[in-house]
Design a protein around this motif. Structure first.
Motif, PDB file in Angstrom:
ATOM      1  N   UNK A 142       0.876  -1.170   0.000  1.00 58.92           N
ATOM      2  CA  UNK A 142       0.000   0.000   0.000  1.00 58.92           C
ATOM      3  C   UNK A 142       0.912   1.218   0.000  1.00 58.92           C
ATOM      4  N   UNK A 143       0.917   1.930  -1.120  1.00 61.56           N
ATOM      5  CA  UNK A 143       1.789   3.092  -1.253  1.00 61.56           C
ATOM      6  C   UNK A 143       1.284   4.303  -0.477  1.00 61.56           C
ATOM      7  N   UNK A 144       0.093   4.244   0.063  1.00 59.95           N
ATOM      8  CA  UNK A 144      -0.522   5.253   0.922  1.00 59.95           C
ATOM      9  C   UNK A 144      -0.590   6.630   0.257  1.00 59.95           C
ATOM     10  N   UNK A 145       0.554   7.270   0.020  1.00 58.17           N
ATOM     11  CA  UNK A 145       0.583   8.624  -0.534  1.00 58.17           C
ATOM     12  C   UNK A 145       0.968   8.669  -2.008  1.00 58.17           C
ATOM     13  N   UNK A 146       1.172   7.507  -2.611  1.00 58.59           N
ATOM     14  CA  UNK A 146       1.468   7.460  -4.038  1.00 58.59           C
ATOM     15  C   UNK A 146       2.802   6.832  -4.364  1.00 58.59           C
ATOM     16  N   UNK A 147       2.861   6.190  -5.522  1.00 53.89           N
ATOM     17  CA  UNK A 147       4.074   5.531  -5.979  1.00 53.89           C
ATOM     18  C   UNK A 147       5.185   6.553  -6.216  1.00 53.89           C
ATOM     19  N   UNK A 148       4.833   7.693  -6.796  1.00 52.49           N
ATOM     20  CA  UNK A 148       5.820   8.704  -7.178  1.00 52.49           C
ATOM     21  C   UNK A 148       6.573   9.319  -6.020  1.00 52.49           C
ATOM     22  N   UNK A 149       6.030   9.272  -4.825  1.00 52.76           N
ATOM     23  CA  UNK A 149       6.708   9.863  -3.670  1.00 52.76           C
ATOM     24  C   UNK A 149       7.331   8.806  -2.759  1.00 52.76           C
ATOM     25  N   UNK A 150       7.253   7.556  -3.165  1.00 49.23           N
ATOM     26  CA  UNK A 150       7.765   6.466  -2.341  1.00 49.23           C
ATOM     27  C   UNK A 150       9.223   6.163  -2.665  1.00 49.23           C
ATOM     28  N   UNK A 151       9.963   5.763  -1.634  1.00 50.42           N
ATOM     29  CA  UNK A 151      11.333   5.284  -1.813  1.00 50.42           C
ATOM     30  C   UNK A 151      11.362   3.815  -2.236  1.00 50.42           C
ATOM     31  N   UNK A 152      10.204   3.159  -2.214  1.00 47.36           N
ATOM     32  CA  UNK A 152      10.145   1.735  -2.532  1.00 47.36           C
ATOM     33  C   UNK A 152       9.976   1.519  -4.037  1.00 47.36           C
ATOM     34  N   UNK A 153      11.027   1.829  -4.778  1.00 49.34           N
ATOM     35  CA  UNK A 153      11.013   1.634  -6.227  1.00 49.34           C
ATOM     36  C   UNK A 153      11.181   0.148  -6.549  1.00 49.34           C
ATOM     37  N   UNK A 154      10.874  -0.207  -7.768  1.00 50.69           N
ATOM     38  CA  UNK A 154      11.021  -1.612  -8.173  1.00 50.69           C
ATOM     39  C   UNK A 154      12.475  -2.069  -8.048  1.00 50.69           C
ATOM     40  N   UNK A 155      13.415  -1.223  -8.425  1.00 49.57           N
ATOM     41  CA  UNK A 155      14.838  -1.579  -8.314  1.00 49.57           C
ATOM     42  C   UNK A 155      15.245  -1.794  -6.854  1.00 49.57           C
ATOM     43  N   UNK A 156      14.772  -0.914  -5.978  1.00 51.03           N
ATOM     44  CA  UNK A 156      15.072  -1.048  -4.553  1.00 51.03           C
ATOM     45  C   UNK A 156      14.525  -2.372  -4.017  1.00 51.03           C
ATOM     46  N   UNK A 157      13.268  -2.665  -4.351  1.00 51.73           N
ATOM     47  CA  UNK A 157      12.645  -3.901  -3.868  1.00 51.73           C
ATOM     48  C   UNK A 157      13.345  -5.131  -4.424  1.00 51.73           C
ATOM     49  N   UNK A 158      13.738  -5.091  -5.684  1.00 46.73           N
ATOM     50  CA  UNK A 158      14.453  -6.218  -6.289  1.00 46.73           C
ATOM     51  C   UNK A 158      15.767  -6.487  -5.560  1.00 46.73           C
ATOM     52  N   UNK A 159      16.506  -5.433  -5.242  1.00 46.97           N
ATOM     53  CA  UNK A 159      17.774  -5.607  -4.524  1.00 46.97           C
ATOM     54  C   UNK A 159      17.540  -6.180  -3.131  1.00 46.97           C
ATOM     55  N   UNK A 160      16.534  -5.677  -2.443  1.00 52.20           N
ATOM     56  CA  UNK A 160      16.300  -6.129  -1.071  1.00 52.20           C
ATOM     57  C   UNK A 160      15.741  -7.554  -1.021  1.00 52.20           C
ATOM     58  N   UNK A 161      14.869  -7.903  -1.954  1.00 53.95           N
ATOM     59  CA  UNK A 161      14.229  -9.218  -1.913  1.00 53.95           C
ATOM     60  C   UNK A 161      14.986 -10.285  -2.697  1.00 53.95           C
ATOM     61  N   UNK A 162      15.863  -9.852  -3.600  1.00 53.69           N
ATOM     62  CA  UNK A 162      16.624 -10.814  -4.380  1.00 53.69           C
ATOM     63  C   UNK A 162      15.846 -11.462  -5.509  1.00 53.69           C
ATOM     64  N   UNK A 163      14.798 -10.796  -5.967  1.00 51.23           N
ATOM     65  CA  UNK A 163      14.024 -11.312  -7.100  1.00 51.23           C
ATOM     66  C   UNK A 163      13.356 -10.151  -7.830  1.00 51.23           C
ATOM     67  N   UNK A 164      12.996 -10.416  -9.063  1.00 52.47           N
ATOM     68  CA  UNK A 164      12.340  -9.402  -9.879  1.00 52.47           C
ATOM     69  C   UNK A 164      10.846  -9.416  -9.610  1.00 52.47           C
ATOM     70  N   UNK A 165      10.195  -8.302  -9.987  1.00 54.59           N
ATOM     71  CA  UNK A 165       8.751  -8.229  -9.824  1.00 54.59           C
ATOM     72  C   UNK A 165       8.147  -7.191 -10.740  1.00 54.59           C
ATOM     73  N   UNK A 166       6.849  -7.302 -10.936  1.00 60.89           N
ATOM     74  CA  UNK A 166       6.110  -6.295 -11.683  1.00 60.89           C
ATOM     75  C   UNK A 166       4.783  -6.058 -10.973  1.00 60.89           C
ATOM     76  N   UNK A 167       4.455  -4.789 -10.785  1.00 61.67           N
ATOM     77  CA  UNK A 167       3.326  -4.396  -9.944  1.00 61.67           C
ATOM     78  C   UNK A 167       2.100  -4.021 -10.762  1.00 61.67           C
ATOM     79  N   UNK A 168       0.939  -4.279 -10.180  1.00 61.03           N
ATOM     80  CA  UNK A 168      -0.333  -3.801 -10.716  1.00 61.03           C
ATOM     81  C   UNK A 168      -1.187  -3.362  -9.534  1.00 61.03           C
ATOM     82  N   UNK A 169      -1.905  -2.255  -9.709  1.00 60.60           N
ATOM     83  CA  UNK A 169      -2.788  -1.810  -8.629  1.00 60.60           C
ATOM     84  C   UNK A 169      -4.114  -2.568  -8.698  1.00 60.60           C
ATOM     85  N   UNK A 170      -4.926  -2.397  -7.688  1.00 62.22           N
ATOM     86  CA  UNK A 170      -6.177  -3.145  -7.593  1.00 62.22           C
ATOM     87  C   UNK A 170      -7.141  -2.811  -8.737  1.00 62.22           C
TER      88      UNK A 170
END
Length: 181
Positions: A142-170
């Motif tokens: 839940x990005x709460x205030x929006x994807x554009x203002x979040x530090x949780x980018x796809x690249x950041x998440x990939x590095x932290x989790x060790x896997x790739x991903x692709x997001x879709x909203x509800x």
């Protein structure tokens, strides 16, 4: 034949521009059947009996060969997509749930190690208001205030989790599910 959803990462963002009609034509030439694109963000419904991992690799190869960019592809059944909506703890009604535009299910290439996810939660606990939970090869966010203002980018998440991903909203996932019927 099974109806599947191929979620193509990084389509029509970051310079990876491609028209859905061209994408559909390229995949049809490779033998994929009953192709339907949903929105212009890399959602492709198809019919196929082959192993989903094989399909992912084939679609990634076509993207690299024909369109000259690398993309991760996640293939899921309608039931798996529905589960990614139903099991998302941040989706629903009431004040404790986020808006359908801000709540995402991020489809992952593999199940991340629980320790890596726990470390991500710990690291992010003092940095932002986003909420995260882990499902079966899905990260709920839940990005709460929006994807554009979040530090949780796809690249950041990939590095932290060790896997790739692709997001879709509800909103997108509900639209996709209705088209998979």
């Amino acid at each position: 034949m099974a109806r599947l959803l191929a979620l193509l990462g990084s389509i029509n963002i970051g310079g990876n521009r491609v028209k859905m009609v061209d994408l559909k034509a390229a995949f049809a030439e490779e033998g994929f059947k009953e192709l339907v694109t949903v929105a212009a963000s890399g959602n492709l419904i198809l019919s196929d009996e082959r192993d989903p991992v094989y399909i992912e690799k084939q679609l990634e190869r076509v993207l690299a060969d024909r369109f000259k960019f690398n993309s991760c592809v996640m293939v899921r059944t309608k039931e798996q997509v529905q589960t990614a909506v139903d099991d998302n703890p941040f989706h629903g009604t009431g004040p404790e749930h986020g808006s359908d535009k801000m709540v995402h299910s991020i489809f992952l290439s593999q199940q991340p190690d629980q320790a890596r996810f726990d470390a991500l939660l710990e690291e992010h606990s003092t940095k932002g208001s986003e909420r995260l939970a882990l499902g079966d090869r899905v990260l709920y966010l839940d990005y709460v205030h929006g994807v554009g203002v979040s530090d949780l980018s796809s690249k950041f998440l990939e590095r932290r989790l060790g896997c790739k991903g692709t997001a879709r909203n509800m909103n997108s996932l509900k639209n996709i599910i209705s088209k998979m019927a």
